[in-house]
Design an enzyme around this catalytic site. Sequence first.
Site, mmCIF file in Angstrom:
data_model
loop_
_atom_site.group_PDB
_atom_site.id
_atom_site.type_symbol
_atom_site.label_atom_id
_atom_site.label_comp_id
_atom_site.label_asym_id
_atom_site.label_seq_id
_atom_site.Cartn_x
_atom_site.Cartn_y
_atom_site.Cartn_z
ATOM 1 N N ASN A 1 36.717 -11.791 -17.669
ATOM 2 C CA ASN A 1 37.715 -12.135 -16.796
ATOM 3 C C ASN A 1 36.787 -12.350 -15.478
ATOM 4 O O ASN A 1 35.552 -12.275 -15.323
ATOM 5 C CB ASN A 1 38.637 -10.846 -16.587
ATOM 6 N N LEU A 2 37.442 -12.747 -14.228
ATOM 7 C CA LEU A 2 36.850 -13.023 -13.107
ATOM 8 C C LEU A 2 36.147 -11.925 -12.462
ATOM 9 O O LEU A 2 34.996 -12.125 -12.031
ATOM 10 C CB LEU A 2 37.914 -13.612 -12.130
ATOM 11 N N HIS A 3 36.466 -10.882 -12.614
ATOM 12 C CA HIS A 3 35.742 -9.505 -12.135
ATOM 13 C C HIS A 3 34.498 -9.612 -13.007
ATOM 14 O O HIS A 3 33.371 -9.393 -12.400
ATOM 15 C CB HIS A 3 36.451 -8.306 -12.201
ATOM 16 N N GLU A 4 34.591 -9.388 -14.104
ATOM 17 C CA GLU A 4 33.463 -9.324 -15.162
ATOM 18 C C GLU A 4 32.382 -10.503 -14.875
ATOM 19 O O GLU A 4 31.100 -10.301 -14.879
ATOM 20 C CB GLU A 4 33.665 -9.530 -16.572
ATOM 21 N N ASP B 1 42.465 -9.144 -25.148
ATOM 22 C CA ASP B 1 42.314 -9.059 -26.847
ATOM 23 C C ASP B 1 43.244 -10.261 -27.096
ATOM 24 O O ASP B 1 42.591 -10.774 -28.359
ATOM 25 C CB ASP B 1 42.883 -7.666 -27.170
#
Length: 477
Positions: free
Chosen positions: A195-198, A264
Site C-alpha cells: 500500500n502507499l504507506h508501505e 488480501d
Amino acid sequence: MKDSLPAFEKAKVLVVGDVMLDRYWTGPTGRISPEAPVPVVRINQLEDRPGGAANVALNIATLGGQVSLAGIVGEDETAAALTTGIQALGVEPKWHVVADKPTITKLRVMSRSQQLIRLDFEEPYQQADSQALLDSAANSLADVDVVILSDYAKGALIEPLAFIQQAKSQGVKVLVDPKGSDFSKYRGATLLTPNLHEFELVAGAVTSEADLVEKAHKLLEEFDLEALLVTRSEQGMTLITAENKELHIPTVAREVHDVTGAGDTVISALATSLAAGSTMAEACAIANTAAGIVVAKLGTSTVSRIELIESLSDTHHSETGFGVVTEDQLMYALEQTRLRGERVVMTNGCFDILHAGHVSYLQEAQAQGDRLIVAVNDDDSVRRLKGDGRPVNPVGRRMAVLAGLASVDWVLPFSEDTPQRVIARLLPDLLVKGGDYKIEDIAGGKEVIAAGGLVKILCFEDGISTTKIIENIMANQ
C-alpha cells in the site's frame, strides 16, 4: 455485459504465509460495567473466519480457483477450527505444526457494527519454523502457476529468498504482499503489492504522480522485481513495470465499511487472474474491482465470481461514463474497454438535425465493432463550417439526442474545425466517415493508421441531408 472474466477454475495457486483465525464475538450493549468504565456486551453471536494468508486462500477458492495453503499453526482448538473453515470451501491445508505455540488468533468484540476491542493470541515463530514451512511448500511448486507470499511479519516468512528463486527457476510467478520497510527479502519476485504507506516506508515520501513512478522504478531495479502494484486507498492503484509501463486504475468502491482484508483480496484476485491467463493490466483491473467490493463489507470477507461480474457490469455502465463525456472521462472509459478486449469505432460530424440517414449510418458504424464514439462539432465550429444561422440546435441538445441512440456509446464535443486532435488522442481501432471522402483526406486518419488502426468509408442514405431538411422547412413557411 458478457462474462469477461478469465477461466478462474483453471488457476492453480499456492499461498504461503502467516495464517490466522479472525474471531468475532457480537452482541448488544446497553450499559456500562460497574467494575470499570467500559461497555458490557451481551454476546449472542460467535463467528470464526480464516484470516491473513488463509483469507487470501479463501478469496481464491471463492473465485473458483484451485488453491493450497501453507502456513504455521499450533496444536490447538484454533488450528482445528481454521482447518475446518478452509477445507469447507475447497482449500487444501499444508500445515507446519508447532506444538508449543498458539495458532495466531485475532478476537474482535463487536456491537452495532462497531469494533469495541481486539484481543490478539500469538507468539512469534522462529527461523527454524519458517525454513521448515518454506522447504515443505517448495514440494508443491511443480503443481501450481502462481505463488503468493502473504507476509504479516509473524514469522512464517523470515528469509524467503531461496524459495523465491526456486519458484522462479520453475517458471512460477511469485506475488508478494509485503510487510515492513525491508523489501530486500523479496528480491527477484515477480510483483509486490505494497500500500502507499508501505511503499513510502521503503522509497520515501511521494510528492507527485511522477515522483511515485520514479521511486517505483528505482525499487524495481534495486530489488530485481518485474512490477510493483501500489494500492492507494481512495486514489485507486498504480501498476509500474520494469518494461517502463505505468497504469493507474481509479477506485471503484461505492462505500467503505471496513478495510480489513482488502489487501488480501487484491493479491488473491490478481494471482487468480494471472494464473488463469490474464495479462498483468487485466489482472490489476479485476483486483481493483474486487477490492471495491470487499471494503463495502464488514470484517474479513471474500469476493465471489458473481459479485465481480455484477460489479464490472455496473462499472461498465456508470463509472466509465457512457453518454455525453469529457475527453478525460472517455480516456479512462477506453482504458477499461480495451482491458475487456472490445473494439472501438469512432466517427464525427455536426449532426445538427438528426434524421433517418444519420440513424442508419450510426447503426452501420456501430456494427463495425463493439463500442461507438461520436465526436460532435461545437456551435462555433459548426458556424465556421456551415455559416450564419447554423447550428439550428445547440451542441448540448445535439449530443443529448445522439446519446439517446442505442447504437451510440459515447458522445463528446470538439471546438476545432476538424476532430484531428481528438482522434489522435483517443486512437480508435476503426475510424469511419460517411460520404465521398478519400481515406487519406479524413481528419485523424493518418494517426489512426500509424497506431495500427483502420479507416473506412461508409455510405450515407441517398436523398436525406440536414441542408435539404432546412430548405424544405424554409420553403413551406
